[in-house]
Design a protein around this motif. Structure first.
Motif, PDB file in Angstrom:
ATOM      1  N   ASP A 176      22.704 -21.207 -19.737  1.00 59.60           N
ATOM      2  CA  ASP A 176      22.070 -22.529 -19.783  1.00 59.60           C
ATOM      3  C   ASP A 176      23.046 -23.631 -19.393  1.00 59.60           C
ATOM      4  N   ASN A 177      24.318 -23.406 -19.573  1.00 59.97           N
ATOM      5  CA  ASN A 177      25.299 -24.433 -19.224  1.00 59.97           C
ATOM      6  C   ASN A 177      25.302 -24.722 -17.734  1.00 59.97           C
ATOM      7  N   LEU A 178      24.978 -23.755 -16.917  1.00 60.78           N
ATOM      8  CA  LEU A 178      24.937 -23.967 -15.470  1.00 60.78           C
ATOM      9  C   LEU A 178      23.850 -24.978 -15.114  1.00 60.78           C
ATOM     10  N   TYR A 179      22.689 -24.858 -15.736  1.00 62.30           N
ATOM     11  CA  TYR A 179      21.610 -25.805 -15.476  1.00 62.30           C
ATOM     12  C   TYR A 179      21.984 -27.202 -15.973  1.00 62.30           C
ATOM     13  N   THR A 180      22.695 -27.276 -17.069  1.00 66.79           N
ATOM     14  CA  THR A 180      23.141 -28.560 -17.592  1.00 66.79           C
ATOM     15  C   THR A 180      24.122 -29.219 -16.637  1.00 66.79           C
ATOM     16  N   VAL A 181      25.020 -28.444 -16.063  1.00 59.19           N
ATOM     17  CA  VAL A 181      25.994 -28.982 -15.104  1.00 59.19           C
ATOM     18  C   VAL A 181      25.286 -29.468 -13.848  1.00 59.19           C
ATOM     19  N   ILE A 182      24.328 -28.711 -13.348  1.00 62.77           N
ATOM     20  CA  ILE A 182      23.574 -29.122 -12.153  1.00 62.77           C
ATOM     21  C   ILE A 182      22.801 -30.408 -12.430  1.00 62.77           C
TER      22      ILE A 182
ATOM     23  N   MET B 180      25.266 -33.314 -12.550  1.00 61.95           N
ATOM     24  CA  MET B 180      25.725 -33.681 -11.212  1.00 61.95           C
ATOM     25  C   MET B 180      24.655 -34.466 -10.460  1.00 61.95           C
ATOM     26  N   ALA B 181      23.409 -34.057 -10.589  1.00 58.64           N
ATOM     27  CA  ALA B 181      22.318 -34.777  -9.926  1.00 58.64           C
ATOM     28  C   ALA B 181      22.175 -36.185 -10.506  1.00 58.64           C
ATOM     29  N   PHE B 182      22.299 -36.302 -11.816  1.00 54.73           N
ATOM     30  CA  PHE B 182      22.217 -37.615 -12.455  1.00 54.73           C
ATOM     31  C   PHE B 182      23.347 -38.523 -11.989  1.00 54.73           C
ATOM     32  N   CYS B 183      24.553 -37.985 -11.911  1.00 54.11           N
ATOM     33  CA  CYS B 183      25.705 -38.767 -11.451  1.00 54.11           C
ATOM     34  C   CYS B 183      25.540 -39.186  -9.996  1.00 54.11           C
ATOM     35  N   ALA B 184      24.970 -38.320  -9.163  1.00 55.35           N
ATOM     36  CA  ALA B 184      24.747 -38.670  -7.759  1.00 55.35           C
ATOM     37  C   ALA B 184      23.741 -39.811  -7.635  1.00 55.35           C
TER      38      ALA B 184
END
Length: 53
Positions: free
Chosen positions: A16-22, A25-29
């Motif tokens: 689940d951490n992978l989805y959180t990181v993605i 990253m999308a939010f930061c972009a």
């Protein structure tokens, strides 16, 4: 055994951490893009929001 069960591959387990990181990253972009657009508008037009009159 049915052929449907044999033809399916193994289910890949993704942490689940992978989805959180993605998502982060999308939010930061999106946040960085909004910040850049606000800065560009302010530097060119000296205002962020104008109301046409």
């Amino acid at each position: 055994m049915s052929p449907a069960l044999q033809s399916r591959g193994r289910k890949i387990s993704v942490p689940d951490n992978l989805y959180t990181v993605i998502l982060a990253m999308a939010f930061c972009a999106v946040l960085a893009t909004a910040g850049y657009v606000a800065y560009a508008c302010y530097s060119q037009y000296e205002t962020l929001f104008t109301i046409p009159q």
